[in-house]
Design a protein around this motif. Sequence first.
Motif, PDB file in Angstrom:
ATOM      1  N   VAL A  22       2.537   3.853  12.463  1.00  0.00           N
ATOM      2  CA  VAL A  22       3.465   4.794  11.823  1.00  0.00           C
ATOM      3  C   VAL A  22       4.904   4.583  12.281  1.00  0.00           C
ATOM      4  O   VAL A  22       5.839   5.117  11.678  1.00  0.00           O
ATOM      5  CB  VAL A  22       3.042   6.261  12.071  1.00  0.00           C
ATOM      6  N   ASN A  23       5.096   3.791  13.361  1.00  0.00           N
ATOM      7  CA  ASN A  23       6.450   3.475  13.833  1.00  0.00           C
ATOM      8  C   ASN A  23       6.836   2.032  13.516  1.00  0.00           C
ATOM      9  O   ASN A  23       7.946   1.614  13.861  1.00  0.00           O
ATOM     10  CB  ASN A  23       6.558   3.699  15.345  1.00  0.00           C
ATOM     11  N   ASN A  24       5.917   1.314  12.889  1.00  0.00           N
ATOM     12  CA  ASN A  24       6.152  -0.092  12.587  1.00  0.00           C
ATOM     13  C   ASN A  24       6.845  -0.244  11.237  1.00  0.00           C
ATOM     14  O   ASN A  24       6.340   0.240  10.223  1.00  0.00           O
ATOM     15  CB  ASN A  24       4.815  -0.852  12.591  1.00  0.00           C
ATOM     16  N   PHE A  25       7.991  -0.928  11.210  1.00  0.00           N
ATOM     17  CA  PHE A  25       8.791  -1.041   9.984  1.00  0.00           C
ATOM     18  C   PHE A  25       7.999  -1.669   8.841  1.00  0.00           C
ATOM     19  O   PHE A  25       8.017  -1.174   7.714  1.00  0.00           O
ATOM     20  CB  PHE A  25      10.060  -1.859  10.265  1.00  0.00           C
ATOM     21  N   GLU A  26       7.327  -2.793   9.125  1.00  0.00           N
ATOM     22  CA  GLU A  26       6.594  -3.497   8.073  1.00  0.00           C
ATOM     23  C   GLU A  26       5.459  -2.645   7.518  1.00  0.00           C
ATOM     24  O   GLU A  26       5.226  -2.614   6.307  1.00  0.00           O
ATOM     25  CB  GLU A  26       6.038  -4.830   8.608  1.00  0.00           C
ATOM     26  N   TRP A  27       4.736  -1.948   8.417  1.00  0.00           N
ATOM     27  CA  TRP A  27       3.632  -1.102   7.946  1.00  0.00           C
ATOM     28  C   TRP A  27       4.160   0.025   7.071  1.00  0.00           C
ATOM     29  O   TRP A  27       3.597   0.319   6.008  1.00  0.00           O
ATOM     30  CB  TRP A  27       2.841  -0.526   9.127  1.00  0.00           C
ATOM     31  N   LYS A  28       5.243   0.670   7.506  1.00  0.00           N
ATOM     32  CA  LYS A  28       5.800   1.779   6.730  1.00  0.00           C
ATOM     33  C   LYS A  28       6.262   1.309   5.364  1.00  0.00           C
ATOM     34  O   LYS A  28       6.073   2.003   4.358  1.00  0.00           O
ATOM     35  CB  LYS A  28       6.959   2.429   7.492  1.00  0.00           C
ATOM     36  N   LYS A  29       6.844   0.109   5.321  1.00  0.00           N
ATOM     37  CA  LYS A  29       7.340  -0.442   4.065  1.00  0.00           C
ATOM     38  C   LYS A  29       6.193  -0.764   3.108  1.00  0.00           C
ATOM     39  O   LYS A  29       6.276  -0.490   1.896  1.00  0.00           O
ATOM     40  CB  LYS A  29       8.146  -1.704   4.364  1.00  0.00           C
ATOM     41  N   MET A  30       5.112  -1.326   3.630  1.00  0.00           N
ATOM     42  CA  MET A  30       4.012  -1.803   2.786  1.00  0.00           C
ATOM     43  C   MET A  30       2.947  -0.749   2.500  1.00  0.00           C
ATOM     44  O   MET A  30       2.374  -0.691   1.414  1.00  0.00           O
ATOM     45  CB  MET A  30       3.346  -3.017   3.438  1.00  0.00           C
ATOM     46  N   PHE A  31       2.675   0.129   3.489  1.00  0.00           N
ATOM     47  CA  PHE A  31       1.544   1.040   3.356  1.00  0.00           C
ATOM     48  C   PHE A  31       1.881   2.519   3.585  1.00  0.00           C
ATOM     49  O   PHE A  31       1.075   3.393   3.259  1.00  0.00           O
ATOM     50  CB  PHE A  31       0.432   0.657   4.353  1.00  0.00           C
ATOM     51  N   GLY A  32       3.054   2.794   4.154  1.00  0.00           N
ATOM     52  CA  GLY A  32       3.376   4.163   4.572  1.00  0.00           C
ATOM     53  C   GLY A  32       3.300   5.204   3.472  1.00  0.00           C
ATOM     54  O   GLY A  32       2.856   6.329   3.696  1.00  0.00           O
ATOM     55  N   ASN A  33       3.734   4.831   2.268  1.00  0.00           N
ATOM     56  CA  ASN A  33       3.752   5.782   1.150  1.00  0.00           C
ATOM     57  C   ASN A  33       2.722   5.430   0.085  1.00  0.00           C
ATOM     58  O   ASN A  33       2.835   5.879  -1.064  1.00  0.00           O
ATOM     59  CB  ASN A  33       5.152   5.831   0.530  1.00  0.00           C
ATOM     60  N   LEU A  34       1.736   4.654   0.473  1.00  0.00           N
ATOM     61  CA  LEU A  34       0.696   4.234  -0.470  1.00  0.00           C
ATOM     62  C   LEU A  34      -0.105   5.437  -0.947  1.00  0.00           C
ATOM     63  O   LEU A  34      -0.462   6.312  -0.163  1.00  0.00           O
ATOM     64  CB  LEU A  34      -0.235   3.227   0.208  1.00  0.00           C
ATOM     65  N   ASP A  35      -0.366   5.486  -2.242  1.00  0.00           N
ATOM     66  CA  ASP A  35      -1.125   6.591  -2.827  1.00  0.00           C
ATOM     67  C   ASP A  35      -2.616   6.355  -2.615  1.00  0.00           C
ATOM     68  O   ASP A  35      -3.341   5.953  -3.515  1.00  0.00           O
ATOM     69  CB  ASP A  35      -0.812   6.716  -4.327  1.00  0.00           C
ATOM     70  N   ASN A  36      -3.052   6.577  -1.379  1.00  0.00           N
ATOM     71  CA  ASN A  36      -4.446   6.370  -1.010  1.00  0.00           C
ATOM     72  C   ASN A  36      -4.853   7.467  -0.033  1.00  0.00           C
ATOM     73  O   ASN A  36      -4.246   7.625   1.029  1.00  0.00           O
ATOM     74  CB  ASN A  36      -4.621   4.978  -0.386  1.00  0.00           C
ATOM     75  N   THR A  37      -5.890   8.226  -0.379  1.00  0.00           N
ATOM     76  CA  THR A  37      -6.296   9.374   0.436  1.00  0.00           C
ATOM     77  C   THR A  37      -6.701   8.972   1.841  1.00  0.00           C
ATOM     78  O   THR A  37      -6.314   9.621   2.822  1.00  0.00           O
ATOM     79  CB  THR A  37      -7.474  10.114  -0.237  1.00  0.00           C
ATOM     80  N   ASP A  38      -7.480   7.889   1.962  1.00  0.00           N
ATOM     81  CA  ASP A  38      -7.965   7.464   3.285  1.00  0.00           C
ATOM     82  C   ASP A  38      -6.807   7.128   4.217  1.00  0.00           C
ATOM     83  O   ASP A  38      -6.782   7.563   5.372  1.00  0.00           O
ATOM     84  CB  ASP A  38      -8.877   6.243   3.150  1.00  0.00           C
ATOM     85  N   ILE A  39      -5.866   6.360   3.716  1.00  0.00           N
ATOM     86  CA  ILE A  39      -4.757   5.938   4.578  1.00  0.00           C
ATOM     87  C   ILE A  39      -3.822   7.099   4.903  1.00  0.00           C
ATOM     88  O   ILE A  39      -3.307   7.203   6.019  1.00  0.00           O
ATOM     89  CB  ILE A  39      -3.993   4.753   3.932  1.00  0.00           C
ATOM     90  N   GLN A  40      -3.621   8.012   3.959  1.00  0.00           N
ATOM     91  CA  GLN A  40      -2.751   9.163   4.213  1.00  0.00           C
ATOM     92  C   GLN A  40      -3.402  10.137   5.193  1.00  0.00           C
ATOM     93  O   GLN A  40      -2.717  10.732   6.034  1.00  0.00           O
ATOM     94  CB  GLN A  40      -2.396   9.858   2.896  1.00  0.00           C
ATOM     95  N   ASP A  41      -4.730  10.326   5.091  1.00  0.00           N
ATOM     96  CA  ASP A  41      -5.449  11.209   6.031  1.00  0.00           C
ATOM     97  C   ASP A  41      -5.392  10.639   7.444  1.00  0.00           C
ATOM     98  O   ASP A  41      -5.170  11.374   8.419  1.00  0.00           O
ATOM     99  CB  ASP A  41      -6.902  11.384   5.597  1.00  0.00           C
ATOM    100  N   ALA A  42      -5.608   9.327   7.575  1.00  0.00           N
ATOM    101  CA  ALA A  42      -5.569   8.679   8.894  1.00  0.00           C
ATOM    102  C   ALA A  42      -4.155   8.731   9.469  1.00  0.00           C
ATOM    103  O   ALA A  42      -3.967   8.951  10.676  1.00  0.00           O
ATOM    104  CB  ALA A  42      -6.050   7.240   8.784  1.00  0.00           C
ATOM    105  N   LYS A  43      -3.175   8.535   8.617  1.00  0.00           N
ATOM    106  CA  LYS A  43      -1.764   8.609   9.042  1.00  0.00           C
ATOM    107  C   LYS A  43      -1.442  10.025   9.527  1.00  0.00           C
ATOM    108  O   LYS A  43      -0.792  10.198  10.566  1.00  0.00           O
ATOM    109  CB  LYS A  43      -0.868   8.232   7.867  1.00  0.00           C
TER     110      LYS A  43
END
Length: 201
Positions: A22-43
């Motif tokens: 959640v503090n990684n620039f590349e991850w936030k750019k690629m996956f941070g706002n992804l419309d996916n319930t699993d990834i948003q719940d884990a985040k």
Amino acid sequence: MSFKDIKLNYEIMAKNNIPLLVNNFEWKKMFGNLDNTDIQDAKKELLEHLRNQRKYKSSLKTLQNKKRDIMVNIVNLSHKVNNNDKKSINKLELARSEMLEINKEIENFEIKLDDMPSKIRHSNFELLNITIKIAYQDLKIKEKKLVPIYNEIEELRIKLKELIENKNDYEEEINNTYTFLHNMIGKEEIEKLDQNFLEKN
């Protein structure tokens, strides 16, 4: 292996010093706002652990400062009691009771803080697992879409090669023709003929 079977080995990955996603620039750019319930719940879970860690640290610091103040008060009250100030006896007992309560609270927050790094690592690891699953799903989709694109590029490459060969053939024939005509009738006559037969086209 199906995507649902993707499961990294926690013990092995723990040695790799995985950064907080959640503090990684590349991850936030690629996956941070992804419309996916699993990834948003884990985040959300990971962010909650990080917020709690900050809150516990702040509370612990406040309690430790308060403890120092009480300790100073106890020393002063003890000095007064030792000098036969009976009015300070009750105050000293209250201060000691307050110290015991604060020590319990401090211990409680220290225990909570000790647990936080492990919770954060596990939540971060779970977020990584989900991220990898989604990444490979996306890779498979995009690689499938690339196949017809590669095919079309190859067809265009072949077509372009044919066009270049035709172009070179025509240019060579034109040069040969001009060379022949130049040798036969000269430059001035060729320019007249060019104006009559070619420029009108």
